[in-house]
Each structure stands twice: as C-alpha cells, then as structure tokens.
Write an enzyme that holds these catalytic residues in place. Structure first.
Site, PDB file in Angstrom:
ATOM      1  N   ALA A 148       3.665  -1.742  -0.478  1.00  0.00           N
ATOM      2  CA  ALA A 148       2.971  -0.435   0.696  1.00  0.00           C
ATOM      3  C   ALA A 148       1.656  -0.172   0.952  1.00  0.00           C
ATOM      4  CB  ALA A 148       3.131   1.037   0.390  1.00  0.00           C
ATOM      5  N   TYR A 149       1.219  -0.487   0.816  1.00  0.00           N
ATOM      6  CA  TYR A 149      -0.713  -0.800  -0.395  1.00  0.00           C
ATOM      7  C   TYR A 149      -0.512  -2.429   1.201  1.00  0.00           C
ATOM      8  CZ  TYR A 149      -5.486  -3.642  -0.814  1.00  0.00           C
ATOM      9  OH  TYR A 149      -6.538  -3.886  -0.917  1.00  0.00           O
ATOM     10  N   ALA A 150       0.195  -3.193   0.391  1.00  0.00           N
ATOM     11  CA  ALA A 150       0.834  -4.966   1.404  1.00  0.00           C
ATOM     12  C   ALA A 150       0.705  -4.704   2.925  1.00  0.00           C
ATOM     13  CB  ALA A 150       1.222  -5.897   0.909  1.00  0.00           C
TER      14      ALA A 150
END
Length: 237
Positions: A148-150
C-alpha cells in the site's frame, strides 16, 4: 532568499526537519506541518519556523489545514510534500483502513494542497516557484511488505507528471525519490549492513544529500516533471 515562505509537510522530524532548518539557515522563511507535538518543535519555533498542526488522514483534515495555511500566509515560494506514513501491510479488517490513510497522506493531501496552493505560489514575487514531491525508490519495484505504501507513493510520482504539465511554465513540479538516507532509532547493525548492501555506494549518507537535491530543484529554472533518484545507485545491483 525569498520573502515568501517555503512549506514542508511532515517537517517536524528526520528529512523534513533537516531541510526546514537548512532552509532557515539559508535565509528562507519556512512553514511546516506536523502530526503530533514533539520536543523538537519548540526548538524549531525558536528558530522562526512556523509549525501548523495537520491531520492528513481525512479530507476534512486536509481542507482544514489548507484554510489555516491561507490564514498564515498570502504567498508561498515552494511546497515540499514530505509527509509520509511507513505503515506495513496488515491482514484482516485493518487493511482497507490502512490503504485509505496512506492514500490520503501520500496522494490526496498533495493533490488538494497543490490545487488550493496554486494561488499562493502565483502570488510569490519570485521568478521561480516550485512544488517538490518526496516519493521513494520503492516505487520502481514494489514491496512485499509495504504494498500500500509503494502503490500510493507511485501515485504521488504520477501526480508529479500531471501537475508539471498543468502548471508549466509558471510553476515547476518535480520529485525526489530517496532510499536509505537515515537509519531509524530501532534499526540494529544487522539491518544496517543488509540495507547498505542494496546499493553500490554501500553507505547511509544522512539527510544532507536530500537537501542538496532539494536545493538543486529550487535553484534550477529549467527543470520540471522529473524524478531525481537519491538512492546510492540501487539500480546497478
């Protein structure tokens, strides 16, 4: 030096704090956003840095910050989107809420601040005005534990292209994609060695390299729509 302040979101610690303090040393007024009170903020305020609370986890919080920003200043020399949330992926009911929060911090907040902040940038009397997005090296390859961060940082990288085209030639929009700039307080020696081995430079350079990159973008009138990698040559491994 500019009379109009430079805004750095997430400027109370680590890279954001370093860049804010270096800009002040170079004679620029600075406004930062912060998510929670911390001892470092008082020292920053004593140096003349304006600190505004911001909750970017909701659209209402983002718009509230923008309104208070406009109450604080009538113009901006630059906007540096540094606010970030390094939340690992979780299974179960929390996953959706985690993704939504990361989307708001990494994409919706920059998107709305760029839109609403355009008039502040245009009001700056300087010949150059900038927006800088802090993305991440991980955008190039994804992540097994921080998907999700990426993904949301990749969305921010794409916003760089859109806003660069939208705001040219008056406002330049670029990104910086760092990797392993600083170690965390809880990182042990084994993690540090493993992390160093990912780049051909084999080092943890410290936040100064990011400030040098930011300074380059703020000082160059002929660069827009690019992502500047600051990753020690990871692509060569």
């Amino acid at each position: 030096m500019s009379a109009s302040p430079i805004l750095i979101t997430g400027g109370a610690q680590r890279l954001g704090r370093h860049c804010a303090e270096r800009l002040v040393e170079d004679g620029h007024p600075v406004i930062i956003s912060y998510r929670r009170e911390r001892p470092e903020l008082e020292a920053m305020r004593r140096r003349g840095i304006v600190a505004l609370y911001a909750d970017f986890s909701s659209e209402a919080g983002i718009l509230d910050f923008i309104a208070r920003l406009k109450d604080e200043t009538q113009s901006l020399r630059a906007i540096v989107h540094n606010a970030s949330d390094w939340t690992p992926d979780r299974q179960g009911d929390e996953a959706g809420a985690d993704f939504e929060r990361l989307f708001r911090v990494h994409m919706q907040a920059p998107y709305l601040i760029n839109l609403h902040g355009r008039e502040l940038l245009e009001a700056c009397g300087e010949p150059q005005r900038d927006i800088v997005h802090m993305t991440d090296y991980v955008v190039q390859k994804g992540s097994k534990q921080h998907a999700a961060y990426a993904a949301t940082k990749a969305g921010l990288a794409n916003l760089t292209l859109s806003f660069a085209a939208m705001y040219a030639p008056a406002i330049q929009v670029n990104a910086i994609a760092p990797a392993l700039i600083m170690l965390g307080a809880d990182d042990d020696q084994a993690y540090a060695e493993q992390a160093r081995a990912k780049s051909v430079m084999g080092m943890v350079p410290g936040p100064g390299v990011v400030y040098q990159s930011l300074r380059y973008l703020l000082d160059n009138r002929y660069v827009t729509g690019i992502t500047l990698p600051v990753d020690g040559g990871r692509h060569l491994r």
